[in-house]
Design an enzyme around this catalytic site. Structure first.
Site, PDB file in Angstrom:
ATOM      1  N   ASP A  82       0.846  -1.195   0.000  1.00 30.59           N
ATOM      2  CA  ASP A  82       0.000   0.000   0.000  1.00 30.59           C
ATOM      3  C   ASP A  82       0.881   1.245   0.000  1.00 30.59           C
ATOM      4  O   ASP A  82       2.073   1.179   0.327  1.00 30.59           O
ATOM      5  CB  ASP A  82      -0.919   0.021   1.225  1.00 30.59           C
ATOM      6  N   SER A  83       0.300   2.365  -0.342  1.00 27.37           N
ATOM      7  CA  SER A  83       1.025   3.631  -0.324  1.00 27.37           C
ATOM      8  C   SER A  83       1.403   4.023   1.100  1.00 27.37           C
ATOM      9  O   SER A  83       2.277   4.865   1.297  1.00 27.37           O
ATOM     10  CB  SER A  83       0.168   4.734  -0.948  1.00 27.37           C
ATOM     11  N   TYR A  91      -0.729   8.445  -2.626  1.00 25.97           N
ATOM     12  CA  TYR A  91      -0.621   8.209  -4.064  1.00 25.97           C
ATOM     13  C   TYR A  91      -1.707   8.940  -4.848  1.00 25.97           C
ATOM     14  O   TYR A  91      -1.535   9.258  -6.020  1.00 25.97           O
ATOM     15  CB  TYR A  91      -0.740   6.702  -4.355  1.00 25.97           C
ATOM     16  N   GLY A  92      -2.855   9.166  -4.209  1.00 28.35           N
ATOM     17  CA  GLY A  92      -4.008   9.715  -4.923  1.00 28.35           C
ATOM     18  C   GLY A  92      -3.788  11.089  -5.522  1.00 28.35           C
ATOM     19  O   GLY A  92      -4.573  11.540  -6.355  1.00 28.35           O
ATOM     20  N   CYS A 129      -4.280  -1.051  -2.152  1.00 28.71           N
ATOM     21  CA  CYS A 129      -4.372   0.393  -2.397  1.00 28.71           C
ATOM     22  C   CYS A 129      -5.291   0.592  -3.595  1.00 28.71           C
ATOM     23  O   CYS A 129      -5.001   0.084  -4.684  1.00 28.71           O
ATOM     24  CB  CYS A 129      -2.980   0.956  -2.686  1.00 28.71           C
ATOM     25  N   ASN A 130      -6.399   1.281  -3.395  1.00 28.41           N
ATOM     26  CA  ASN A 130      -7.353   1.484  -4.488  1.00 28.41           C
ATOM     27  C   ASN A 130      -6.729   2.252  -5.642  1.00 28.41           C
ATOM     28  O   ASN A 130      -6.959   1.941  -6.815  1.00 28.41           O
ATOM     29  CB  ASN A 130      -8.586   2.237  -3.976  1.00 28.41           C
ATOM     30  N   THR A 131      -5.925   3.268  -5.320  1.00 29.93           N
ATOM     31  CA  THR A 131      -5.311   4.080  -6.361  1.00 29.93           C
ATOM     32  C   THR A 131      -4.332   3.267  -7.188  1.00 29.93           C
ATOM     33  O   THR A 131      -4.345   3.311  -8.421  1.00 29.93           O
ATOM     34  CB  THR A 131      -4.601   5.296  -5.732  1.00 29.93           C
ATOM     35  N   GLU A 154      -2.129   8.835   8.145  1.00 29.13           N
ATOM     36  CA  GLU A 154      -0.722   8.430   8.154  1.00 29.13           C
ATOM     37  C   GLU A 154       0.020   8.994   9.373  1.00 29.13           C
ATOM     38  O   GLU A 154       0.966   8.387   9.863  1.00 29.13           O
ATOM     39  CB  GLU A 154      -0.021   8.909   6.878  1.00 29.13           C
ATOM     40  N   CYS A 201     -11.086   3.861  -0.273  1.00 29.64           N
ATOM     41  CA  CYS A 201      -9.636   3.883  -0.072  1.00 29.64           C
ATOM     42  C   CYS A 201      -9.376   3.015   1.149  1.00 29.64           C
ATOM     43  O   CYS A 201     -10.134   3.084   2.139  1.00 29.64           O
ATOM     44  CB  CYS A 201      -9.156   5.323   0.168  1.00 29.64           C
ATOM     45  N   THR A 202      -8.336   2.200   1.107  1.00 24.35           N
ATOM     46  CA  THR A 202      -8.108   1.281   2.231  1.00 24.35           C
ATOM     47  C   THR A 202      -7.727   2.007   3.516  1.00 24.35           C
ATOM     48  O   THR A 202      -7.764   1.410   4.594  1.00 24.35           O
ATOM     49  CB  THR A 202      -7.025   0.238   1.879  1.00 24.35           C
ATOM     50  N   HIS A 203      -7.377   3.293   3.432  1.00 28.52           N
ATOM     51  CA  HIS A 203      -7.164   4.076   4.647  1.00 28.52           C
ATOM     52  C   HIS A 203      -8.487   4.355   5.369  1.00 28.52           C
ATOM     53  O   HIS A 203      -8.510   4.527   6.589  1.00 28.52           O
ATOM     54  CB  HIS A 203      -6.506   5.426   4.318  1.00 28.52           C
TER      55      HIS A 203
END
Length: 268
Positions: free
Chosen positions: A8-9, A40-41, A71-73, A149, A181-183
């Site tokens: 993931d980012s 990343y988005g 990571c969706n992006t 983050e 978004c996985t966040h």
């Protein structure tokens, strides 16, 4: 027992790792967080594709039997190229707009995702396949990932920014929100605080891990293995912070696993 890479980012993919440890605790995992470059988005499609390929190749070189792009992006921008370049199963994530459309009672669904995901061809192609009687309110969650983050998922600053992003979705009368978004699953508590318990929240962690299990079963039959595998946490920014956030954000019993955190060196 397999070695599974989860990329993931940043820390968002810990939501996928958490579910994987719940369903498949016997395997070994390498979690790679590119936190030095998150989010990343907000980056270009070419940059995302190139960086994602480099990091997934790094995981494959470490012997991973399968990789989850958590990571969706990165999934939207890079998964096709990564699958072409690597010969192991690559499992991606995408916003759960299809199950959301099926579950919504009033056919109004909010989609909270990164700008890159919402603009991606992959997302819009999926959107075009869904019934026209369902209205999707697309909202970019700009600024949320950096706050998560930095360990502020439950902070006042995050709550205030989240309220602004949710306002168009709330005003439209959505009864369902896709956490695209996985966040964002780490914002469940804040979303509930703002919108109450009646709103339906959709994330795809369970579906992603079930797909991973199917891929692993096809790859190699299950055999006798330890009850709990190991977890290696790799960060391009701060390995100790990643470990601390994994302990804070995840519900899995990390103490049952052999856990190590390392800094990610330069990769090409």
């Amino acid at each position: 027992m397999a070695l599974i890479g989860v990329f993931d980012s940043g820390v968002g993919g810990l939501s996928i790792l958490d579910e994987a440890l719940r369903q498949l605790p016997q395997h070994d995992y390498i979690y790679l967080a590119d936190s030095a470059n998150a989010p990343y988005g907000e980056k270009s499609s070419d940059w995302i594709a190139q960086r994602s390929l480099v990091l997934c190749r790094h995981l494959a070189d470490k012997g991973c039997d399968a990789i989850v792009i958590a990571c969706n992006t990165a999934t939207a921008e890079a998964i096709k190229q990564i699958r072409e370049q690597l010969s192991i199963p690559i499992i991606g994530v995408e916003p759960g707009i299809k199950p959301a459309a099926m579950q919504s009672q009033n056919h109004i669904v909010g989609v909270l995702a990164t700008e890159a995901t919402l603009k991606s061809d992959k997302f819009n192609a999926l959107l075009a396949t869904l019934p026209s009687d369902c209205r999707f309110i697309k909202q970019a969650g700009a600024g949320l990932v950096p706050l998560i983050e930095s360990g502020k998922a439950d902070g006042q600053e995050t709550l205030e920014l989240l309220a602004k992003h949710l306002e168009p979705i709330q005003d439209a009368g959505a009864d369902t929100i896709v956490l695209g978004c996985t966040h964002y699953p780490f914002l469940r508590k804040a979303i509930r605080k703002l919108l109450g318990e009646s709103i339906t929240l959709i994330d795809t962690s369970d579906a992603v891990v079930r797909q991973l299990k199917r891929q692993l079963d096809a790859l190699k039959p299950s055999s006798a293995s330890p009850e709990f595998g190991s977890v290696l946490l790799l960060s391009s920014k701060n390995e100790n912070l990643l470990l601390s956030m994994a302990q804070d954000l995840m519900s899995a019993d990390l103490a049952s696993h052999s856990v190590e955190a390392q800094i990610l060196g330069e990769v090409r």
